[in-house]
Design a protein around this motif. Structure first.
Motif, PDB file in Angstrom:
ATOM      1  N   THR A 182       0.851  -1.185   0.000  1.00  0.00           N
ATOM      2  CA  THR A 182       0.000   0.000   0.000  1.00  0.00           C
ATOM      3  C   THR A 182       0.885   1.234   0.000  1.00  0.00           C
ATOM      4  O   THR A 182       2.101   1.157   0.214  1.00  0.00           O
ATOM      5  N   GLN A 225       1.036   5.729  -1.375  1.00  0.00           N
ATOM      6  CA  GLN A 225       0.424   6.823  -2.117  1.00  0.00           C
ATOM      7  C   GLN A 225       0.254   6.437  -3.584  1.00  0.00           C
ATOM      8  O   GLN A 225       0.873   5.496  -4.076  1.00  0.00           O
ATOM      9  N   GLN A 226      -0.614   7.190  -4.253  1.00  0.00           N
ATOM     10  CA  GLN A 226      -0.878   6.931  -5.656  1.00  0.00           C
ATOM     11  C   GLN A 226       0.387   7.163  -6.488  1.00  0.00           C
ATOM     12  O   GLN A 226       1.090   8.153  -6.297  1.00  0.00           O
ATOM     13  N   PRO A 275       1.046   0.158 -10.927  1.00  0.00           N
ATOM     14  CA  PRO A 275       0.473   0.883  -9.793  1.00  0.00           C
ATOM     15  C   PRO A 275      -0.871   0.286  -9.381  1.00  0.00           C
ATOM     16  O   PRO A 275      -1.679  -0.113 -10.236  1.00  0.00           O
ATOM     17  N   ARG A 276      -1.115   0.205  -8.083  1.00  0.00           N
ATOM     18  CA  ARG A 276      -2.392  -0.288  -7.578  1.00  0.00           C
ATOM     19  C   ARG A 276      -3.422   0.839  -7.613  1.00  0.00           C
ATOM     20  O   ARG A 276      -3.087   2.005  -7.402  1.00  0.00           O
ATOM     21  N   PRO A 277      -4.692   0.500  -7.903  1.00  0.00           N
ATOM     22  CA  PRO A 277      -5.714   1.564  -7.970  1.00  0.00           C
ATOM     23  C   PRO A 277      -5.873   2.329  -6.665  1.00  0.00           C
ATOM     24  O   PRO A 277      -6.173   3.535  -6.676  1.00  0.00           O
ATOM     25  N   THR A 278      -5.684   1.655  -5.528  1.00  0.00           N
ATOM     26  CA  THR A 278      -5.851   2.314  -4.234  1.00  0.00           C
ATOM     27  C   THR A 278      -4.555   2.878  -3.682  1.00  0.00           C
ATOM     28  O   THR A 278      -4.532   3.389  -2.555  1.00  0.00           O
ATOM     29  N   GLY A 279      -3.457   2.780  -4.453  1.00  0.00           N
ATOM     30  CA  GLY A 279      -2.176   3.301  -3.992  1.00  0.00           C
ATOM     31  C   GLY A 279      -1.150   2.208  -3.790  1.00  0.00           C
ATOM     32  O   GLY A 279      -1.480   1.069  -3.461  1.00  0.00           O
TER      33      GLY A 279
END
Length: 393
Positions: A330, A332-333, A380-384
């Motif tokens: 997890t 930041q974006q 990149p993960r959609p939630t950060g």
């Protein structure tokens, strides 16, 4: 005492050893074309000569004069008629044999002359054709001679049919592109490394100078100054170690050994498990081939990057098995268009300097992966945060 007379050296005259023409590819191709044509022409001439000679060979079944005469006919003068017929037949056969030899000899001479003339034309045509074929190769040679480190932006962009020469030109363009990217990355790396090394050195010099210039310095202030100098020195040491690891990863691997990547991942996870971030691991046997120390550096950098750039109460998940290593975290974006830049040395998500790292973690991991013959795939993960995957052979 007798003096030993030396033999006078003879100067080499310019006409003593004639200079042979340079054996270029064009000359060799022309010679090859001419040689093959001469062999094929000689073979055709030989076969034709044999066939014609067989076709005009005397046939013993053909009679020039029939004797004795048919029934009811008698020679007017008797036996002399028989002698004259046989002599005439012999002379006729001899004349025909002479004519056949003359025709075959004339055919052989004329064919040889024709073969020589056509061979000269074939050599001229081969010379012209070889020049046409090698014209694009001369373009590649001229460009390779003119291109240097200052004009690596030049490309050949060969046109024409998609043959071996165009493939050579495209390969040369790809090589120049890689060299240009390498030179650009090297210049950027040198500039960034000098900047990063200059900062802790300047801090050390400033701290020491301030401590020396203080007329009211105490033991406590000097101790604090020395502690700050030690902190700056530790930062330099970490930076130098990271640079050495990056250089070692970029140098490649000379000798490969089999080892279990699962053991490396287990040691790294146990050593890097922080209290503020939850660490989840799914580790299975994963035999790979390569350098164990470099693989440990890769796993350490990926896990450390995932922990360092996380959020409070976040998590890091590490999976290993079947030749795949995946580190998900997890955080930041991360914009998708920033991923390539983050894998360059001294690049951070925030362009401003922060105290959260040297900006070498991902670049070292990529260099180690390249040394092992694989690449890093990051999304990149959609939630950060990021999901980074390394596929080992």
């Amino acid at each position: 005492m007798m003096r030993r007379l030396s033999r006078p050296r003879l100067r080499s005259l310019p006409f003593a050893r004639p200079r042979l023409p340079r054996r270029t590819v064009r000359l060799r191709l022309t010679s090859l074309y001419g040689g093959l044509f001469a062999l094929c022409g000689a073979a055709v001439l030989t076969v034709t000569y044999v066939l014609v000679r067989y076709a005009v060979a005397p046939n013993g079944g053909v009679q020039l004069f029939r004797y004795p005469l048919p029934d009811g006919q008698a020679p007017p003068d008797g036996e002399p008629m028989r002698y004259d017929a046989e002599a005439a037949a012999a002379r006729t056969r001899e004349a025909l044999a002479d004519q056949r030899r003359a025709v075959l000899d004339e055919m052989l001479i004329q064919s040889g002359i024709a073969l020589g003339v056509v061979l000269v034309l074939a050599l001229a045509l081969g010379w012209w054709l070889a020049g046409r074929i090698l014209r694009r190769l001369r373009t590649v040679t001229t460009a390779a001679r003119e291109i240097s480190a200052n004009n690596l932006h030049r490309r050949l962009d060969l046109s024409g049919p998609d043959d071996e020469l165009k493939e050579l030109g495209d390969t040369f363009d790809d090589l120049v592109s890689r060299l240009e990217a390498s030179f650009r990355a090297q210049r950027q790396f040198v500039a960034n490394a000098s900047h990063e090394l200059r900062t802790p050195l300047a801090r050390q010099r400033t701290i020491g100078q301030v401590a020396l210039d203080d007329p009211n310095a105490t033991v406590a202030s000097l101790r604090a100054a020395h502690e700050r100098v030690l902190v700056a020195g530790a930062q330099q040491e970490r930076l130098i170690e990271a640079l050495l690891a990056l250089a070692r990863g970029q140098a490649g691997i000379d000798v490969r050994h089999r080892f279990d990547l699962a053991d490396v991942v287990t040691e790294v996870v146990e050593a890097c498990a922080p209290a503020e971030v939850r660490m989840r691991a799914s580790i299975r046997a994963c035999p790979v081939s390569g350098d164990r120390a470099l693989a440990e550096r890769l796993v350490t950098n990926l896990v450390d990057n995932a922990v360092r750039h996380n959020v409070p109460a976040g998590w890091v998940e590490v999976t290993c098995g079947d030749g795949l290593l995946t580190v998900t975290n997890t955080g930041q974006q991360v914009p998708a268009d920033e991923l390539d830049r983050l894998f360059q040395p001294f690049q951070r998500l925030s362009r401003a300097r922060t105290g959260r790292g040297l900006g070498l973690g991902l670049s070292i991991a990529q260099a180690v992966a390249t040394a092992h013959g694989t690449t890093i795939d990051a999304h990149p993960r959609p939630t950060g945060g990021l999901m980074v995957t390394v596929a080992f052979d």
